[in-house]
Design a protein around this motif. Sequence first.
Motif, PDB file in Angstrom:
ATOM      1  N   LEU A 103      -5.334 -11.998  21.412  1.00  0.00           N
ATOM      2  CA  LEU A 103      -5.436 -10.553  21.198  1.00  0.00           C
ATOM      3  C   LEU A 103      -6.281 -10.230  19.969  1.00  0.00           C
ATOM      4  O   LEU A 103      -7.042  -9.253  19.963  1.00  0.00           O
ATOM      5  N   LYS A 104      -6.168 -11.025  18.924  1.00  0.00           N
ATOM      6  CA  LYS A 104      -6.975 -10.792  17.726  1.00  0.00           C
ATOM      7  C   LYS A 104      -8.463 -10.865  18.049  1.00  0.00           C
ATOM      8  O   LYS A 104      -9.255 -10.033  17.594  1.00  0.00           O
ATOM      9  N   ILE A 105      -8.833 -11.867  18.829  1.00  0.00           N
ATOM     10  CA  ILE A 105     -10.251 -12.021  19.168  1.00  0.00           C
ATOM     11  C   ILE A 105     -10.692 -10.907  20.112  1.00  0.00           C
ATOM     12  O   ILE A 105     -11.766 -10.321  19.940  1.00  0.00           O
ATOM     13  N   MET A 106      -9.868 -10.583  21.095  1.00  0.00           N
ATOM     14  CA  MET A 106     -10.207  -9.537  22.056  1.00  0.00           C
ATOM     15  C   MET A 106     -10.379  -8.186  21.363  1.00  0.00           C
ATOM     16  O   MET A 106     -11.204  -7.361  21.779  1.00  0.00           O
ATOM     17  N   ARG A 107      -9.632  -7.952  20.292  1.00  0.00           N
ATOM     18  CA  ARG A 107      -9.690  -6.680  19.572  1.00  0.00           C
ATOM     19  C   ARG A 107     -10.706  -6.680  18.438  1.00  0.00           C
ATOM     20  O   ARG A 107     -10.783  -5.732  17.669  1.00  0.00           O
ATOM     21  N   GLY A 108     -11.483  -7.758  18.341  1.00  0.00           N
ATOM     22  CA  GLY A 108     -12.538  -7.831  17.338  1.00  0.00           C
ATOM     23  C   GLY A 108     -12.043  -8.014  15.919  1.00  0.00           C
ATOM     24  O   GLY A 108     -12.697  -7.582  14.968  1.00  0.00           O
ATOM     25  N   ARG A 109     -10.908  -8.677  15.763  1.00  0.00           N
ATOM     26  CA  ARG A 109     -10.347  -8.875  14.426  1.00  0.00           C
ATOM     27  C   ARG A 109     -10.712 -10.224  13.814  1.00  0.00           C
ATOM     28  O   ARG A 109     -10.278 -10.536  12.713  1.00  0.00           O
ATOM     29  N   ILE A 110     -11.474 -11.031  14.535  1.00  0.00           N
ATOM     30  CA  ILE A 110     -11.945 -12.304  14.011  1.00  0.00           C
ATOM     31  C   ILE A 110     -13.466 -12.232  13.894  1.00  0.00           C
ATOM     32  O   ILE A 110     -14.166 -11.979  14.878  1.00  0.00           O
ATOM     33  N   LEU A 111     -13.964 -12.430  12.685  1.00  0.00           N
ATOM     34  CA  LEU A 111     -15.402 -12.357  12.432  1.00  0.00           C
ATOM     35  C   LEU A 111     -15.834 -13.632  11.711  1.00  0.00           C
ATOM     36  O   LEU A 111     -15.263 -14.007  10.690  1.00  0.00           O
ATOM     37  N   ALA A 159      -9.685 -21.512   9.032  1.00  0.00           N
ATOM     38  CA  ALA A 159      -9.456 -20.545   7.950  1.00  0.00           C
ATOM     39  C   ALA A 159      -9.516 -19.113   8.451  1.00  0.00           C
ATOM     40  O   ALA A 159      -8.956 -18.201   7.828  1.00  0.00           O
ATOM     41  N   ALA A 160     -10.184 -18.904   9.589  1.00  0.00           N
ATOM     42  CA  ALA A 160     -10.348 -17.553  10.132  1.00  0.00           C
ATOM     43  C   ALA A 160      -9.199 -17.121  11.026  1.00  0.00           C
ATOM     44  O   ALA A 160      -9.134 -15.956  11.427  1.00  0.00           O
ATOM     45  N   ILE A 161      -8.279 -18.039  11.358  1.00  0.00           N
ATOM     46  CA  ILE A 161      -7.235 -17.689  12.332  1.00  0.00           C
ATOM     47  C   ILE A 161      -5.843 -17.770  11.715  1.00  0.00           C
ATOM     48  O   ILE A 161      -4.896 -18.206  12.364  1.00  0.00           O
ATOM     49  N   THR A 162      -5.722 -17.353  10.470  1.00  0.00           N
ATOM     50  CA  THR A 162      -4.405 -17.322   9.838  1.00  0.00           C
ATOM     51  C   THR A 162      -3.535 -16.238  10.491  1.00  0.00           C
ATOM     52  O   THR A 162      -4.028 -15.375  11.212  1.00  0.00           O
ATOM     53  N   HIS A 163      -2.241 -16.326  10.234  1.00  0.00           N
ATOM     54  CA  HIS A 163      -1.263 -15.371  10.783  1.00  0.00           C
ATOM     55  C   HIS A 163      -1.238 -15.406  12.313  1.00  0.00           C
ATOM     56  O   HIS A 163      -1.042 -14.377  12.962  1.00  0.00           O
ATOM     57  N   THR A 164      -1.450 -16.589  12.876  1.00  0.00           N
ATOM     58  CA  THR A 164      -1.350 -16.743  14.325  1.00  0.00           C
ATOM     59  C   THR A 164      -0.181 -17.661  14.673  1.00  0.00           C
ATOM     60  O   THR A 164       0.807 -17.224  15.250  1.00  0.00           O
ATOM     61  N   GLY A 165      -0.267 -18.935  14.308  1.00  0.00           N
ATOM     62  CA  GLY A 165       0.817 -19.853  14.610  1.00  0.00           C
ATOM     63  C   GLY A 165       0.412 -21.297  14.363  1.00  0.00           C
ATOM     64  O   GLY A 165      -0.699 -21.578  13.925  1.00  0.00           O
ATOM     65  N   PRO A 198     -16.582 -13.736  18.003  1.00  0.00           N
ATOM     66  CA  PRO A 198     -16.479 -14.700  19.105  1.00  0.00           C
ATOM     67  C   PRO A 198     -15.842 -14.075  20.341  1.00  0.00           C
ATOM     68  O   PRO A 198     -15.231 -13.003  20.274  1.00  0.00           O
ATOM     69  N   LEU A 199     -15.995 -14.765  21.448  1.00  0.00           N
ATOM     70  CA  LEU A 199     -15.382 -14.373  22.713  1.00  0.00           C
ATOM     71  C   LEU A 199     -14.273 -15.366  23.037  1.00  0.00           C
ATOM     72  O   LEU A 199     -14.291 -16.508  22.583  1.00  0.00           O
ATOM     73  N   VAL A 200     -13.312 -14.927  23.834  1.00  0.00           N
ATOM     74  CA  VAL A 200     -12.189 -15.809  24.145  1.00  0.00           C
ATOM     75  C   VAL A 200     -11.755 -15.642  25.590  1.00  0.00           C
ATOM     76  O   VAL A 200     -11.864 -14.559  26.174  1.00  0.00           O
ATOM     77  N   GLN A 201     -11.272 -16.724  26.162  1.00  0.00           N
ATOM     78  CA  GLN A 201     -10.644 -16.697  27.478  1.00  0.00           C
ATOM     79  C   GLN A 201      -9.620 -17.833  27.507  1.00  0.00           C
ATOM     80  O   GLN A 201      -9.629 -18.717  26.653  1.00  0.00           O
ATOM     81  N   TRP A 202      -8.722 -17.784  28.475  1.00  0.00           N
ATOM     82  CA  TRP A 202      -7.742 -18.852  28.598  1.00  0.00           C
ATOM     83  C   TRP A 202      -8.435 -20.090  29.139  1.00  0.00           C
ATOM     84  O   TRP A 202      -9.187 -20.022  30.112  1.00  0.00           O
ATOM     85  N   ASN A 203      -8.215 -21.198  28.477  1.00  0.00           N
ATOM     86  CA  ASN A 203      -8.874 -22.454  28.830  1.00  0.00           C
ATOM     87  C   ASN A 203      -8.404 -22.939  30.201  1.00  0.00           C
ATOM     88  O   ASN A 203      -7.210 -22.938  30.497  1.00  0.00           O
ATOM     89  N   ARG A 204      -9.375 -23.361  31.030  1.00  0.00           N
ATOM     90  CA  ARG A 204      -9.022 -23.881  32.349  1.00  0.00           C
ATOM     91  C   ARG A 204      -8.264 -25.198  32.264  1.00  0.00           C
ATOM     92  O   ARG A 204      -7.530 -25.557  33.178  1.00  0.00           O
ATOM     93  N   ASN A 205      -8.441 -25.916  31.161  1.00  0.00           N
ATOM     94  CA  ASN A 205      -7.659 -27.129  30.913  1.00  0.00           C
ATOM     95  C   ASN A 205      -6.349 -26.699  30.259  1.00  0.00           C
ATOM     96  O   ASN A 205      -6.234 -26.614  29.044  1.00  0.00           O
ATOM     97  N   ARG A 206      -5.379 -26.397  31.063  1.00  0.00           N
ATOM     98  CA  ARG A 206      -4.138 -25.812  30.566  1.00  0.00           C
ATOM     99  C   ARG A 206      -3.296 -26.813  29.772  1.00  0.00           C
ATOM    100  O   ARG A 206      -3.238 -27.991  30.103  1.00  0.00           O
ATOM    101  N   VAL A 207      -2.667 -26.309  28.735  1.00  0.00           N
ATOM    102  CA  VAL A 207      -1.756 -27.100  27.902  1.00  0.00           C
ATOM    103  C   VAL A 207      -0.455 -26.332  27.783  1.00  0.00           C
ATOM    104  O   VAL A 207      -0.443 -25.185  27.330  1.00  0.00           O
TER     105      VAL A 207
END
Length: 232
Positions: free
Chosen positions: A114-122, A74-80, A128-137
């Motif tokens: 980018l939303k998480i990096m810019r502090g737009r998800i609360l 519910a917190a990550i709308t307007h993403t994809g 939260p913090l974010v990074q690209w997952n080492r288990n690539r998809v």
Amino acid sequence: MMSSVPTMDLRYFEPSEQLTGNSSALRTANRQNGNYHGDCSLPNNTGAGVPEDQNTNLWITGLPANITIHELLAAITHTGRVRSTVINQPTGIITTAAASISFFNREDAERLYLKIMRGRILLRGQFPLVQWNRNRVGESAVPPYASRVLLIAGNPEIVNQTFLNDFFAKKFVYELDQVIDHGTVPGFGGPISRLEYRFGSWRSQASSARLALILELKGFLLVQYGPDPCAE
């Protein structure tokens, strides 16, 4: 629509390996007989051979300890369109939860990154913090309408949460974001019940549910993919 309610003994759709614990030795045979529901050993699923700049999988940390699939999505709308969601509960000295979220395409993953990096998800006062997952998809070669959401309509004796939840539980492991009841409408052969099942993932959940419904409950209901609210 048929009138008699089918039993749970139908086996046109074989239960998933995650549910049964069966050996992966059956994968090849399952692909050939039409009962294949997703192979986690495929490069697209494991990340083997996926270039870093094509990775669609994010690793999100610092989440509330008891966060749910519904609260997270519910917190990550307007993403994809979300391909899969997995929440890791706190363990040991780590008191926060983490989540792996992959998308159908890289652009959508970058949007959430980018939303998480810019502090737009609360979430409950936590950023939260974010990074690209080492288990690539990598990007999934699926139709553009594929989704973690299913729109199901049919016989009210079948299209109800009690029956369908039990039906799905016998076929595969799944997590629900939300089930929305769109009510009952008159039909040619009787009333038609309408439910919207929002699974936590398309991979091995909504995709498996759709296949099982088509193979085993044809004539009792109709099913199609619906829009992912995370993309809206």
